[in-house]
Design an enzyme around this catalytic site. Structure first.
Site, PDB file in Angstrom:
ATOM      1  N   ARG A   1      -6.352  22.352  51.770  1.00  0.00           N
ATOM      2  CA  ARG A   1      -7.211  23.483  51.374  1.00  0.00           C
ATOM      3  C   ARG A   1      -8.168  23.889  52.494  1.00  0.00           C
ATOM      4  O   ARG A   1      -8.544  25.055  52.588  1.00  0.00           O
ATOM      5  CB  ARG A   1      -8.001  23.112  50.120  1.00  0.00           C
ATOM      6  CG  ARG A   1      -7.151  23.176  48.880  1.00  0.00           C
ATOM      7  CD  ARG A   1      -7.922  22.762  47.661  1.00  0.00           C
ATOM      8  NE  ARG A   1      -7.247  23.211  46.458  1.00  0.00           N
ATOM      9  CZ  ARG A   1      -7.686  22.969  45.230  1.00  0.00           C
ATOM     10  NH1 ARG A   1      -8.798  22.283  45.047  1.00  0.00           N
ATOM     11  NH2 ARG A   1      -7.026  23.427  44.185  1.00  0.00           N
TER      12      ARG A   1
ATOM     13  N   LYS B   1       1.796  16.219  31.512  1.00  0.00           N
ATOM     14  CA  LYS B   1       1.596  16.841  30.209  1.00  0.00           C
ATOM     15  C   LYS B   1       2.331  18.149  30.038  1.00  0.00           C
ATOM     16  O   LYS B   1       2.176  19.071  30.830  1.00  0.00           O
ATOM     17  CB  LYS B   1       0.101  17.091  29.991  1.00  0.00           C
ATOM     18  CG  LYS B   1      -0.617  15.838  29.514  1.00  0.00           C
ATOM     19  CD  LYS B   1      -2.087  15.925  29.750  1.00  0.00           C
ATOM     20  CE  LYS B   1      -2.917  16.205  28.525  1.00  0.00           C
ATOM     21  NZ  LYS B   1      -4.258  16.666  28.930  1.00  0.00           N
TER      22      LYS B   1
ATOM     23  N   GLY C   1      -1.655  20.952  43.701  1.00  0.00           N
ATOM     24  CA  GLY C   1      -1.946  19.660  43.090  1.00  0.00           C
ATOM     25  C   GLY C   1      -1.049  18.562  43.621  1.00  0.00           C
ATOM     26  O   GLY C   1      -0.825  18.455  44.826  1.00  0.00           O
TER      27      GLY C   1
ATOM     28  N   GLY D   1      -4.005  24.885  38.746  1.00  0.00           N
ATOM     29  CA  GLY D   1      -4.182  25.704  37.546  1.00  0.00           C
ATOM     30  C   GLY D   1      -4.176  27.198  37.851  1.00  0.00           C
ATOM     31  O   GLY D   1      -3.622  27.997  37.088  1.00  0.00           O
TER      32      GLY D   1
HETATM   33  C1  3PG Z   1      -8.942  22.699  41.264  1.00  0.00           C
HETATM   34  O1  3PG Z   1      -8.817  21.791  42.082  1.00  0.00           O
HETATM   35  O2  3PG Z   1      -8.284  22.753  40.210  1.00  0.00           O
HETATM   36  C2  3PG Z   1      -9.889  23.817  41.600  1.00  0.00           C
HETATM   37  O3  3PG Z   1     -10.657  23.491  42.716  1.00  0.00           O
HETATM   38  C3  3PG Z   1     -10.752  24.159  40.418  1.00  0.00           C
HETATM   39  O4  3PG Z   1     -11.479  23.053  39.997  1.00  0.00           O
HETATM   40  P1  3PG Z   1     -11.716  22.823  38.451  1.00  0.00           P
HETATM   41  O5  3PG Z   1     -10.394  22.588  37.806  1.00  0.00           O
HETATM   42  O6  3PG Z   1     -12.644  21.630  38.367  1.00  0.00           O
HETATM   43  O7  3PG Z   1     -12.375  24.077  37.915  1.00  0.00           O
END
Ligand code: 3PG
Ligand code: MG
Length: 396
Positions: free
Chosen positions: A35, A197, A354, A377
């Site tokens: 990132r 999940k 992720g 997300g």
């Molecule tokens: C993440 O890693 O999902 C983003 O940086 C957002 O963070 P958060 O899910 O804690 O809002």
């Protein structure tokens, strides 16, 4: 939407929302800097055109104000190395010190603000807090794609306080790549969904059933499918209340002519640990006291074969507990197959953020797939067709 290339940053202070929510180990060292590296072109563009950068981000999910563990000061040295210049640091995102440091910042300089989430107003999308932040710069650059699905003060609400709002390069390429995948996908199109999940992935799976030729399901969520089909899954992960849903998804896939592929064998363990005793069994035949922690060798071959013949590949979520080297074979087999599709079959491959992004990067494959997203997300929500507040704020 204004772009970085069309905006004149000369002599201006840019307030740049980045997503530096990176994993740190217990010595506060960054274990995956994807990132951070992703933002280099945006920041260099601003600095090289005579602007100054005030970087703001969150880190983790601090609950009670300033917390050592979540301080962005741990990023100052690594950032200075990545950007090739000293990064200044304000130990509160707002207040006198931040105001003064921002005012004193010269063109070509970088100032990093302390974790925005040390103020509860950030996540609440508090207008007054957003306005305070906005005073630090004259142009807002939104480049935090990974957090663009949050309607927080710095990612969305702040937009109303700027006339000049600019979409950063990370945002732009994330949106372009996700669109390319959904709109111009060459066939066969294969999506690989993994992770723990199913509840996190229902909407995207439903959406993908309308788009893909092959839908591969692996990882923790596959045991709920297996159980719903009448299999024995022992102590494997189960979302008991999602079993009917998995049956519906399988029906839907069938009706649409989508090849939904589940694991045919599983590597099981007698304990949730890397050193557990392990063996391979057929899917749905897991003894009571055992749990599935990875896809088996036959499944690896089955999945890899489908993936390497694809022209479009989307991968989100690991195939097993890849943090344990003994249960990482499935995930690395998928990573290899995605590279093969990209390099040998000219496929367009997108790795959703992720865990799967970390798996690909840590295996050194980051440059050998078409695109590794910085969003988890956020990417899923964008592909589900939702409007991301961070995008909407730029467009308003
Ligand atoms: C993440 O890693 O999902 C983003 O940086 C957002 O963070 P958060 O899910 O804690 O809002
Ligand atoms: Mg998240």
């Amino acid at each position: 939407m204004k772009t970085l290339d069309s905006y004149d940053f000369s002599g201006k202070k840019a307030l740049v929302r980045v997503d530096f929510n990176v994993p740190l180990n217990d010595k506060f060292e960054i274990t995956d800097d994807t990132r951070i590296k992703a933002t280099v072109p945006t920041i260099e563009k601003i600095l090289n055109s005579g602007g100054a950068c005030i970087l703001m981000s969150h880190l983790g999910r601090p609950k009670d104000g300033p917390t050592e563990k979540y301080s962005l000061k741990h990023l100052v040295n690594p950032l200075s190395l990545v950007f090739g210049r000293t990064v200044k640091f304000a130990d509160d995102a707002v207040g006198e010190q931040a105001t003064k440091m921002a005012a004193d910042l010269k063109s070509g300089e970088i100032l990093l603000l302390e974790n925005l989430r040390f103020h509860k107003e950030e996540e609440k999308g508090d207008k007054a807090f957003a306005e305070k932040l906005s005073k630090l710069g004259v142009v807002w650059v939104m480049d935090a794609f990974g957090t663009a699905h949050r309607a927080h003060a710095s990612t969305a609400v702040i937009g109303q306080f700027f006339k000049d709002k600019v979409c950063g390069y990370v945002m732009q390429s994330e949106l372009d790549n996700a669109q390319r995948l959904l709109e111009n996908s060459e066939r066969p199109f294969t999506a690989i969904m993994g992770g723990a999940k199913i509840s996190d992935k229902i909407l995207i799976i439903e959406k993908l059933i309308d788009k893909v030729d092959n839908l591969i399901i692996g990882g923790g969520m596959s045991y709920t499918f297996s159980k719903a089909k009448g299999g024995n899954i022992g102590k494997s992960l189960l979302e008991a209340d999602k079993q009917d849903l998995t049956l519906e998804l399988m029906e839907k896939a069938k009706a649409k002519g989508v090849n939904l592929v589940l694991p045919v064998d599983t590597v099981i363990a007698d304990d949730f640990s890397n050193d557990a005793e392990r063996k391979t069994v057929k899917a749905g035949q897991i003894p009571d006291d055992w749990q599935g922690l990875d896809i088996g060798p036959e499944t690896r071959e089955l999945f890899a074969d489908i993936i390497s013949k694809s022209k479009t590949v989307l991968w989100n979520g690991p195939m097993g507990v890849f943090e344990f080297p003994n249960f990482a074979k499935g995930t690395s087999a998928i990573a290899k197959a995605v590279v093969k599709a990209t390099e040998e079959n000219d496929a367009f491959s997108l790795i959703g953020g992720g865990d799967s992004a970390s798996a690909v990067n840590n295996a050194g494959y980051g440059d050998r797939v078409s695109y590794v997203s910085t969003g988890g997300g956020a990417l899923l929500e964008y592909m589900e067709g939702k409007t991301l507040p961070g995008v909407a704020a730029l467009e308003a």
